[in-house]
Write a protein that holds these residues in place. Structure first.
Motif, mmCIF file in Angstrom:
data_model
loop_
_atom_site.group_PDB
_atom_site.id
_atom_site.type_symbol
_atom_site.label_atom_id
_atom_site.label_comp_id
_atom_site.label_asym_id
_atom_site.label_seq_id
_atom_site.Cartn_x
_atom_site.Cartn_y
_atom_site.Cartn_z
ATOM 1 N N LEU A 1 -1.404 0.900 -5.377
ATOM 2 C CA LEU A 1 -1.456 -0.437 -4.795
ATOM 3 C C LEU A 1 -0.627 -1.357 -5.673
ATOM 4 N N LEU B 1 0.872 -1.168 0.000
ATOM 5 C CA LEU B 1 0.000 0.000 0.000
ATOM 6 C C LEU B 1 0.917 1.228 0.000
ATOM 7 N N TRP C 1 -5.950 2.198 -3.577
ATOM 8 C CA TRP C 1 -6.531 2.075 -2.250
ATOM 9 C C TRP C 1 -6.671 3.452 -1.624
#
Length: 252
Positions: A65, A54, A84
């Motif tokens: 991501l 992440l 994300w």
């Protein structure tokens, strides 16, 4: 009058320049460096898991991501992910349109974040190293052996403890034999010199663990490969996940 008009025009131009500068300096979507880092995604009720990054920087949608190519087969849900974000106390995995595919809720105490897909599958997300290590006690329990993901023919072939798995193994692929060797020690895994298998060399296992009758090799980048016992010190890659190969125990 002309002087007043010129001053008015200059004032409008200055206002436009200031407004443009302010727009250019306006910050983009807020980032969440606190959540960024290496995580592990797992499908609950199975041995399928994968290491994810992440990232803190912006991606196509949300924040970037990243995951290794092997995740696409082990966990097909990642094929539709493009980014994300952290929003409303949730860690959201986003599709190409920026819509949440999985929304992970924080645990009440220590443990993994959890999310449910629209298909009903449940996933867990834990920071790298946060999952408990496999115990040293015998791992082949009636509950573990009755797990639907463990092939029935492997039950009687599984070693009783993780210590019984340690040793030197060679990789066999189809008609090719002994193309690469890997040492499994109590403190990690290491590919031996002279490896002639680009797949295993690229995978570069540095760790392993043994649980519920399965051997899991963990790559340097965090993703993993699972193997099931087939007898006589041999382990076969789970055919449900990818290309079949066999690790065969040999003498040093």
């Amino acid at each position: 009058m002309r002087l007043r008009r010129r001053l008015a025009v200059l004032g409008l131009a200055a206002s436009a320049i200031w407004a443009g500068g302010a727009a250019a300096q306006e910050p983009g979507p807020p980032r969440d460096p606190g959540t960024a880092g290496t995580w592990e995604l797992a499908l609950d009720g199975s041995f399928r898991r994968c290491g994810l990054m992440l990232a803190a920087e912006a991606g196509p949608v949300g924040q970037a991501l990243r995951f290794p190519a092997g995740c696409r087969r082990a966990l097909p849900v990642v094929n539709g992910l493009s980014g994300w974000r952290r929003e409303g106390g949730l860690i959201q995995f986003l599709d190409r349109e920026g819509q949440p595919v999985l929304a992970f809720a924080a645990p009440e105490g220590p443990g993994a974040w959890t999310a449910e897909a629209t298909t009903g599958e449940r996933y867990s997300l834990a920071q790298a190293g946060a999952r408990p290590a496999a115990p040293e006690a015998p791992l082949v329990t009636p509950a573990a052996l009755s797990a639907p993901s463990a092939p029935r023919e492997s039950w009687a072939l599984a070693p009783a403890t993780a210590a019984a798995v340690t040793g030197l193994y060679t990789l066999d692929r189809f008609i090719e034999k002994d193309v690469c060797r890997v040492m499994l020690r109590a403190d990690g895994a290491q590919v031996q010199e002279g490896c002639r298998d680009p797949g295993l060399a690229l995978f570069d296992p540095t760790a392993w663990h043994y649980e519920a009758g399965r051997l899991v090799l963990v790559a340097r980048r965090g993703h993993s490969v699972e193997l099931v016992p087939v007898g006589e010190g041999r382990w076969r890659r789970d055919p449900e996940i990818g290309t079949t190969f066999v690790l065969r125990r040999v003498e040093p």
